[in-house]
Structure formats: C-alpha cells, structure tokens
Design a protein around this motif. Structure first.
Motif, short mmCIF file in Angstrom:
data_model
loop_
_atom_site.label_atom_id
_atom_site.label_comp_id
_atom_site.label_asym_id
_atom_site.label_seq_id
_atom_site.Cartn_x
_atom_site.Cartn_y
_atom_site.Cartn_z
N LEU A 1 21.14 10.37 -15.40
CA LEU A 1 20.77 11.00 -14.10
C LEU A 1 19.87 9.65 -13.32
O LEU A 1 19.23 8.84 -14.19
CB LEU A 1 19.56 11.85 -14.35
N CYS A 2 20.18 9.42 -12.17
CA CYS A 2 19.41 8.42 -11.46
C CYS A 2 18.85 8.74 -10.22
O CYS A 2 19.44 9.58 -9.60
CB CYS A 2 20.07 7.14 -11.41
N ALA A 3 17.75 8.25 -9.47
CA ALA A 3 17.28 8.34 -8.43
C ALA A 3 17.88 7.34 -7.44
O ALA A 3 17.66 6.20 -7.67
CB ALA A 3 15.96 8.46 -8.30
N PHE B 1 20.51 15.10 -6.84
CA PHE B 1 20.97 13.68 -7.07
C PHE B 1 21.72 13.23 -6.13
O PHE B 1 22.23 11.73 -6.08
CB PHE B 1 21.23 13.18 -8.49
N THR C 1 17.47 10.77 -1.55
CA THR C 1 17.88 12.08 -2.23
C THR C 1 16.44 12.92 -2.64
O THR C 1 15.49 12.40 -2.59
CB THR C 1 18.61 11.60 -3.47
N LEU D 1 16.11 13.96 -5.40
CA LEU D 1 15.56 13.42 -6.77
C LEU D 1 14.39 12.27 -6.59
O LEU D 1 13.54 12.25 -7.23
CB LEU D 1 16.57 13.13 -7.74
#
Ligand code: SF4
Length: 310
Positions: A220-222, A49, A226, A228
């Motif tokens: 959690l974040c994209a 991430f 990244t 992710l």
C-alpha cells in the motif's frame, strides 16, 4: 531453484522465458477505459489508493490507437533491449468496462502484431460477464491469455475500508466463471491495509486453496491526490517498514503452491507522485532483500503449502 533460476519463487518472467524460449516483454496499453468505482456507478470516489492513472499505473498515451501503442511499444523495446516477443497488457483502470463488441475490437487490435504472443487484461471482478469471458476465452488457443482481478484482500471489512465497491463473494463468482472458461487468473493483493499478520496469511491460504494461477503483490502506498494521502496526513495510517514487507512477502509466498506464478513483488514506478512509504521506490533493493531473506530462512515458495486436506 525455480525455472532454472536462483529465485526461491516462481517468477512469471522466468515462466514466460521457458514457455517462449526468449524473454517476453510486456507492452502496457491504455485504451481509454474508466472504472465503475470511479465514475459513481458502484460507489463514489474509487478505491482510497487510486490515483488519476487508475490503479498504480500511468499507461501510454490514450491519444494513440491501441495498434499504434503496440507498434511503438514493440519497436522501442526491440531497439532498447533486443526484445523479440511481447504480451499486450491492459493495466490502467478496468479493462473490461465497455460493451463486448467494443472490447472485441480493442483486444483484437492489441493482438494484431506478429510478435505478440499473449494478452493480459486487468479488471475488477464486478466488471465481467459471460459474454466477456467467452470473448477473452476465444484468444486462449492462439495466445497466452490472462485475466488479472484486483482483489486486494479476502476480508470484507478491509474491502469496505478501502472503498473497493465489491466483496469477496463477488470475486469468487467471477473467479469460478473465469477458471471454468480455461483462462489463467492472476489475483492482485495489497499489504498494509490495516490487517494483522494472520489476516494477511489468511488471504495467502485462501488463494492457495483456490489454486489461483498467478499472484501480484503490492505494498500500500499513498500517491498524490488520493484519499489515502489525506488519511496519511491526518495520521490515520502507518505504513509497513521495508523489513516488515520483506518478511511478510516471504511468509505469504511460503503458503502459496509452488506452481502459482508470481507476477510482481515490488515496484510500481510512481516515484514522482509517491508520498509514502518512500522505500517502495527502490524496487531492486526490495527484490534483493526478498531473495536474501529466503536464503537466510533456507526456504522457498510453497514450503508451507498443504496439498490435500487430511
Ligand atoms: S478498481 Fe482500480 S481503477 Fe477502479 S477505483 Fe479501484 S484501483 Fe481505481
């Protein structure tokens, strides 16, 4: 409920206000650190991430000296908010990832301002040693001193999946040494890492048992560019809904001791490079929903915390 506020949890900003008599503002600093999990020393590619800003934050320009960043940060916050006291906060990347003699100069520069009352240093648990702990510990008589460890989860299978480059045992060793030195420890966790509800609660219960001083919770974040983000476009991850996050935060805080300080529950200011989930950009909406959920439950931080094993 906590610290003469209407919050149902032990908010760090309120703890600071009680301790120093005024609101204390963080000055986020960038001393040009890198990270052993990004430069290939530990593993390739870093945490899935992690963006170019290094773990959720673009700090101030590293073209300025740390002294200058503190001066400018304090002046700006004073002019804008009437701020009187500050904590120097090293957030981006791994802020103990230099030889101890260089760290000493950098940290001293961050404390070289009459209105700085504390220091907080974010790092990885595999990026600390006895000499660095001794140096940081030397600040604690004069400054409110914190080390923030990125852990994210107590489950090794999760740490492997996110390419963290260290395991839980590594965190435990660093944590014990840091506590022995009398330094306050804040632990960062992330929700939404392919874990079920029980697994997330196991992280809460483990941190509660360890008696960590502070916790910072991220969703959690994209972010753009990244690993992710690639996984998200390939359909390899679904993010929590806002409602699920709010419920999980309240469940998590119910297991923590009431005196654990809560440093952050929402918001990371990355709207420009945020891909998903979009709802995390609305920090105050999320925080209000957490407050309302606690009221609805008639609950608070620590309600499920067990003080002693029977
Ligand atoms: S430890 Fe922090 S800076 Fe290093 S790769 Fe992971 S998120 Fe990025």
């Amino acid at each position: 409920m906590f610290n003469n506020t209407d919050k149902h949890y032990n908010q760090f900003s309120a703890v600071l206000k009680n301790k120093f008599g005024v609101k204390v503002y963080k000055i986020t600093l960038d001393a040009g650190f890198s990270c052993p999990n990004r430069d290939g020393t530990v593993s390739n590619g870093g945490c899935i991430f992690c963006d170019d800003g290094g773990s959720f934050s673009k700090a101030h320009s590293n073209l300025l000296s740390v002294d200058e960043q503190v001066k400018i940060g304090a002046k700006t916050l004073s002019e804008r908010f009437g701020a009187e006291k500050f904590m120097s906060y090293f957030q981006a990347f791994s802020n103990t990832y230099k030889p101890v003699n260089e760290l000493e100069k950098i940290y001293n520069s961050a404390l070289n301002h009459p209105d700085v009352v504390g220091i907080s240093i974010g790092t990885r648990p595999d990026c600390i040693d006895d000499d660095k702990i001794k140096l940081i510990s030397s600040f604690k008589d004069d400054y409110y001193t914190w080390l923030e460890y990125g852990l994210q989860s107590v489950h090794d299978k999760t740490l492997k999946k996110i390419n963290r480059g260290h395991d839980f045992e590594c965190f435990l060793k660093a944590y014990e040494k840091t506590k022995e030195a009398g330094i306050n420890v804040c632990v960062h966790v992330i929700f939404g890492l392919w874990e079920n509800h029980d697994e997330i609660m196991q992280t809460a219960q483990t941190l509660a048992k360890l008696g960590v001083d502070g916790v910072k919770i991220h969703m959690l974040c994209a972010l753009e560019n990244t690993k992710l983000a690639e996984m998200y476009s390939a359909g390899e991850i679904d993010f929590m809904s806002e409602d699920e996050y709010v419920q999980t935060v309240c469940d998590f805080l119910e297991y923590l001791p009431p005196d654990t300080t809560i440093h952050r529950l929402a918001g990371n200011g990355h709207r420009k490079i945020l891909i998903a989930p979009r709802w995390i950009g609305k920090k105050f909406e999320v925080l209000n929903k957490i407050d309302n959920e606690f009221i609805k439950r008639n609950s608070y931080q620590g309600i499920k915390f067990v003080y002693k094993d029977t």
